[in-house]
Scaffold this motif. Structure first.
Motif, PDB file in Angstrom:
ATOM      1  N   GLY A   4      30.726 -12.326 -12.254  1.00 18.70           N
ATOM      2  CA  GLY A   4      31.549 -13.491 -12.545  1.00 18.70           C
ATOM      3  C   GLY A   4      32.458 -13.291 -13.742  1.00 18.70           C
ATOM      4  N   LEU A   5      33.624 -13.897 -13.672  1.00 23.10           N
ATOM      5  CA  LEU A   5      34.569 -13.848 -14.785  1.00 23.10           C
ATOM      6  C   LEU A   5      34.022 -14.640 -15.973  1.00 23.10           C
ATOM      7  N   ARG A   6      34.166 -14.059 -17.141  1.00 22.67           N
ATOM      8  CA  ARG A   6      33.847 -14.763 -18.375  1.00 22.67           C
ATOM      9  C   ARG A   6      35.187 -15.017 -19.076  1.00 22.67           C
ATOM     10  N   ILE A   7      35.697 -16.218 -18.877  1.00 21.70           N
ATOM     11  CA  ILE A   7      37.062 -16.534 -19.307  1.00 21.70           C
ATOM     12  C   ILE A   7      37.044 -17.198 -20.680  1.00 21.70           C
ATOM     13  N   LEU A   8      37.850 -16.661 -21.576  1.00 24.66           N
ATOM     14  CA  LEU A   8      38.058 -17.274 -22.891  1.00 24.66           C
ATOM     15  C   LEU A   8      39.444 -17.890 -22.905  1.00 24.66           C
ATOM     16  N   VAL A   9      39.518 -19.168 -23.300  1.00 25.82           N
ATOM     17  CA  VAL A   9      40.801 -19.860 -23.353  1.00 25.82           C
ATOM     18  C   VAL A   9      41.034 -20.364 -24.779  1.00 25.82           C
ATOM     19  N   PRO A  10      41.847 -19.669 -25.565  1.00 19.35           N
ATOM     20  CA  PRO A  10      42.181 -20.152 -26.909  1.00 19.35           C
ATOM     21  C   PRO A  10      43.155 -21.328 -26.824  1.00 19.35           C
ATOM     22  N   ILE A  11      42.899 -22.373 -27.592  1.00 23.26           N
ATOM     23  CA  ILE A  11      43.779 -23.542 -27.610  1.00 23.26           C
ATOM     24  C   ILE A  11      44.075 -23.918 -29.059  1.00 23.26           C
ATOM     25  N   LYS A  12      45.176 -24.634 -29.265  1.00 24.24           N
ATOM     26  CA  LYS A  12      45.609 -24.975 -30.617  1.00 24.24           C
ATOM     27  C   LYS A  12      45.999 -26.442 -30.701  1.00 24.24           C
ATOM     28  N   ARG A  13      45.653 -27.063 -31.820  1.00 23.38           N
ATOM     29  CA  ARG A  13      46.057 -28.443 -32.100  1.00 23.38           C
ATOM     30  C   ARG A  13      47.414 -28.413 -32.797  1.00 23.38           C
ATOM     31  N   VAL A  14      48.397 -29.068 -32.192  1.00 19.61           N
ATOM     32  CA  VAL A  14      49.757 -29.066 -32.731  1.00 19.61           C
ATOM     33  C   VAL A  14      50.297 -30.497 -32.748  1.00 19.61           C
ATOM     34  N   ILE A  15      51.414 -30.694 -33.422  1.00 19.35           N
ATOM     35  CA  ILE A  15      52.094 -31.982 -33.359  1.00 19.35           C
ATOM     36  C   ILE A  15      52.475 -32.254 -31.913  1.00 19.35           C
ATOM     37  N   LYS A  71      37.346 -20.627  -5.608  1.00 20.11           N
ATOM     38  CA  LYS A  71      36.161 -19.840  -5.245  1.00 20.11           C
ATOM     39  C   LYS A  71      36.174 -18.423  -5.814  1.00 20.11           C
ATOM     40  N   VAL A  72      37.006 -18.199  -6.842  1.00 19.28           N
ATOM     41  CA  VAL A  72      36.903 -16.932  -7.577  1.00 19.28           C
ATOM     42  C   VAL A  72      35.613 -16.993  -8.394  1.00 19.28           C
ATOM     43  N   PRO A  73      34.793 -15.942  -8.369  1.00 21.24           N
ATOM     44  CA  PRO A  73      33.537 -15.986  -9.136  1.00 21.24           C
ATOM     45  C   PRO A  73      33.806 -16.134 -10.637  1.00 21.24           C
ATOM     46  N   VAL A  74      33.472 -17.275 -11.199  1.00 18.48           N
ATOM     47  CA  VAL A  74      33.657 -17.546 -12.626  1.00 18.48           C
ATOM     48  C   VAL A  74      32.308 -17.916 -13.213  1.00 18.48           C
ATOM     49  N   SER A  75      31.809 -17.089 -14.115  1.00 17.53           N
ATOM     50  CA  SER A  75      30.516 -17.373 -14.736  1.00 17.53           C
ATOM     51  C   SER A  75      30.627 -18.470 -15.781  1.00 17.53           C
ATOM     52  N   GLU A  76      31.726 -18.412 -16.583  1.00 17.88           N
ATOM     53  CA  GLU A  76      31.827 -19.360 -17.688  1.00 17.88           C
ATOM     54  C   GLU A  76      33.270 -19.456 -18.165  1.00 17.88           C
ATOM     55  N   ILE A  77      33.654 -20.669 -18.554  1.00 15.55           N
ATOM     56  CA  ILE A  77      34.953 -20.909 -19.181  1.00 15.55           C
ATOM     57  C   ILE A  77      34.684 -21.440 -20.583  1.00 15.55           C
ATOM     58  N   VAL A  78      35.100 -20.687 -21.585  1.00 11.69           N
ATOM     59  CA  VAL A  78      34.864 -21.067 -22.979  1.00 11.69           C
ATOM     60  C   VAL A  78      36.199 -21.404 -23.630  1.00 11.69           C
ATOM     61  N   ALA A  79      36.303 -22.611 -24.165  1.00 10.24           N
ATOM     62  CA  ALA A  79      37.491 -23.020 -24.921  1.00 10.24           C
ATOM     63  C   ALA A  79      37.251 -22.717 -26.392  1.00 10.24           C
ATOM     64  N   PHE A  80      38.259 -22.166 -27.043  1.00  7.13           N
ATOM     65  CA  PHE A  80      38.119 -21.754 -28.447  1.00  7.13           C
ATOM     66  C   PHE A  80      39.296 -22.281 -29.248  1.00  7.13           C
ATOM     67  N   SER A  81      39.006 -22.758 -30.448  1.00  8.35           N
ATOM     68  CA  SER A  81      40.088 -23.186 -31.334  1.00  8.35           C
ATOM     69  C   SER A  81      39.706 -22.895 -32.778  1.00  8.35           C
ATOM     70  N   ALA A  82      40.693 -22.485 -33.555  1.00  8.49           N
ATOM     71  CA  ALA A  82      40.528 -22.293 -34.994  1.00  8.49           C
ATOM     72  C   ALA A  82      41.502 -23.239 -35.681  1.00  8.49           C
ATOM     73  N   GLY A  83      40.969 -24.196 -36.413  1.00 16.29           N
ATOM     74  CA  GLY A  83      41.847 -25.173 -37.035  1.00 16.29           C
ATOM     75  C   GLY A  83      41.057 -26.217 -37.799  1.00 16.29           C
ATOM     76  N   PRO A  84      41.707 -27.280 -38.235  1.00 18.24           N
ATOM     77  CA  PRO A  84      41.053 -28.314 -39.035  1.00 18.24           C
ATOM     78  C   PRO A  84      39.962 -29.022 -38.242  1.00 18.24           C
TER      79      PRO A  84
END
Length: 255
Positions: free
Chosen positions: A3-14, A56-69
């Motif tokens: 399974g895919l181990r997907i990392l999704v970086p996200i950012k808080r912006v105006i 139906k693509v094998p996806v083991s986990e989706i992890v959202a990541f953010s570095a910010g306040p």
């Protein structure tokens, strides 16, 4: 394929609908008492990760990541309401060094190694600094293949095919996992988080960390000298015919 181990970086912006204002010191854009939200390109990334699972693509986990306040946890909860399984928040206080694209890429490399991710999907740029550098830098640090500005993503086994728009047409690239993908606006239309999913997201795990936990050298390498608003655009001029247009262009020195 495991399974895919997907990392999704996200950012808080105006928020994209807010007109930014330069602060009085002309050192940055005013952020106090201004509406913030998830970077629009990062919404596309979360949506595409969830759609891969729905296709139906094998996806083991989706992890959202953010570095910010501290308030960045709000957009992480939104990402989990959209379908991410859990979140990681590296809390960056005002007194901490503010992360630049290279610092973010170095941090993401450590997170990828820690989470054993094999696919990173992130926005092609954030709408605050418009640097459009983090994905490419991360690919270089990891020595992974990259596909930027994706308008279509297909995963078949260990092979990923990405279509992107270029001047005059489209370009299709293909690479093997693990890899980096950056998203463009035509990729999809992000879903609205439903109320039941928002409630469920409150119970999903959200891990809080600091830059010290990753032993990261995040010292700024760039210095902002001054921030000013662009000069107002001049109004257009109407001409009667082609001869008048040519005369005006000559007058302006354009011909």
């Amino acid at each position: 394929m495991s399974g895919l181990r997907i990392l999704v970086p996200i950012k808080r912006v105006i928020d994209y609908a807010v007109k930014p204002r330069v602060n009085r010191a002309q050192t940055a854009v005013e952020t106090a008492n201004v509406k913030h939200s998830m970077n629009p390109f990062d919404e596309l990334s979360i949506e595409e990760a969830v759609r891969l699972r729905e296709r139906k693509v094998p996806v083991s986990e989706i992890v959202a990541f953010s570095a910010g306040p501290p308030k960045s946890q709000d957009i992480l909860r939104t990402a989990m309401a959209m379908g991410a399984d859990r979140g990681i928040h590296v809390v960056v206080e005002d007194k901490d060094p503010q992360l630049e694209p290279l610092g973010v890429a170095k941090l993401l490399k450590k997170v990828v190694d820690e989470q054993k991710s094999n696919l990173v999907i992130l926005g092609k740029q954030s709408i605050d600094d418009d640097a459009a550098q983090t994905g490419q830098m991360l690919a270089g640090l990891l020595n992974w293949p990259q596909a930027t500005q994706a308008s279509k993503v297909q995963v078949e086994g260990e092979t990923v095919t990405v279509t992107k728009e270029v001047d005059g047409g489209v370009e299709t690239v293909r690479a093997k996992l693990p890899m980096i993908i950056t998203t463009d606006l035509r990729l999809n239309e992000p879903r609205y988080a439903s109320l039941p999913n928002i409630m469920k997201a409150k119970k999903k795990p959200l891990e809080k960390k600091t830059l010290k936990d990753y032993e990261l050298d995040a010292a700024p390498r760039l210095k902002t000298i001054k921030v000013t608003e662009p000069p107002p655009r001049k109004g257009g001029v109407k001409v009667e015919d082609v001869d008048g247009m040519i005369s005006k262009l000559k007058e302006l020195g354009a011909l």
